[in-house]
Design a protein around this motif. Sequence first.
Motif, mmCIF file in Angstrom:
data_model
loop_
_atom_site.group_PDB
_atom_site.id
_atom_site.type_symbol
_atom_site.label_atom_id
_atom_site.label_comp_id
_atom_site.label_asym_id
_atom_site.label_seq_id
_atom_site.Cartn_x
_atom_site.Cartn_y
_atom_site.Cartn_z
ATOM 1 N N ASP A 140 0.830 -1.212 0.000
ATOM 2 C CA ASP A 140 0.000 0.000 0.000
ATOM 3 C C ASP A 140 0.861 1.257 0.000
ATOM 4 O OD1 ASP A 140 -2.340 -1.458 0.009
ATOM 5 O OD2 ASP A 140 -2.545 -1.432 2.189
ATOM 6 N N PHE A 141 2.093 1.123 0.463
ATOM 7 C CA PHE A 141 2.981 2.281 0.520
ATOM 8 C C PHE A 141 3.671 2.546 -0.816
ATOM 9 C CE2 PHE A 141 7.394 3.850 1.484
ATOM 10 C CZ PHE A 141 7.026 5.163 1.706
ATOM 11 N N HIS A 174 -1.186 11.102 4.797
ATOM 12 C CA HIS A 174 -1.371 9.757 4.253
ATOM 13 C C HIS A 174 -0.030 9.097 3.946
ATOM 14 C CE1 HIS A 174 -5.618 11.088 2.874
ATOM 15 N NE2 HIS A 174 -5.659 10.518 4.058
ATOM 16 N N GLU A 178 1.063 5.627 5.821
ATOM 17 C CA GLU A 178 1.354 4.404 5.081
ATOM 18 C C GLU A 178 2.814 3.994 5.219
ATOM 19 O OE1 GLU A 178 -0.781 2.364 3.803
ATOM 20 O OE2 GLU A 178 -2.418 3.698 4.373
ATOM 21 N N ARG A 181 3.066 2.434 8.620
ATOM 22 C CA ARG A 181 2.362 1.141 8.600
ATOM 23 C C ARG A 181 3.215 0.100 7.880
ATOM 24 N NH1 ARG A 181 -2.305 -1.558 6.171
ATOM 25 N NH2 ARG A 181 -2.278 -0.160 4.384
ATOM 26 N N HIS A 182 3.890 0.529 6.816
ATOM 27 C CA HIS A 182 4.795 -0.365 6.096
ATOM 28 C C HIS A 182 5.909 -0.862 7.017
ATOM 29 C CE1 HIS A 182 7.280 -1.940 2.820
ATOM 30 N NE2 HIS A 182 8.296 -1.249 3.308
#
Length: 230
Positions: A140-141, A174, A178, A181-182
């Motif tokens: 997603d990143f 964002h 991300e 989160r990665h």
Amino acid sequence: MNFYFLLEDEKSFLKVLPLWFEYMNFGYKRVADIQEVQERNYVLQSGQGVTQLVTKALFDTIDTILLNPGKIDKLVIILDAEELRAEDRIQKVNEQISKHYEIGKIDFDIVVFVCNHCFETWLLGCRGLYPEKEVDKTSDFYQYYNHYNIGESDPEDMMPPVGNADTIAKYHFHYLHELLRHKKIRYSKNNTKNVATEEYFKGIVERVCVTEHLNSFKKFYDFVSCVKRQ
């Protein structure tokens, strides 16, 4: 000397800033209200967003300080540039103050700092945050990773890609969300503990010490470093 910090931010930066002061050995103790101010104290309040900050919250704060003469030496206002140039945002605040007050009657200093473009922009400046290894295209990143290298280039210069509907500030949020989160690190406006560590803060400071990046953060950092010695 005593300070009154008025922040646009009502969540993340408001939580993190007192910890940054500790890491910098600021030397001033936070008190809840201006009535509790004695010596080497600071008050920290939120303006509940930029619109409120440059209107009601700003005027209420100045009025409060004027009604308590001798309590506060410096009012420090910190807000986001968002889509504007940092200089334009500062000018707007100063114009609002000039319209409502006779400057000669204000017996304390007013200093304005701007996060260019938002608090997350500063957080993106932590050294070592950008992945050294190639990010998988299924991540997603990846779209953020492929768009802009915040490890080599100044996060303050990052614009959203063509066709992206986000504002600059939202895109920076964002991107940070991300990226973390990665790296299996949780971050949200309400959950700041992983970016509020001394190690993370030192990573931002190291960045501005060895590059010309994050000029807006450096201005604030240099200010705190200077006044803590007074």
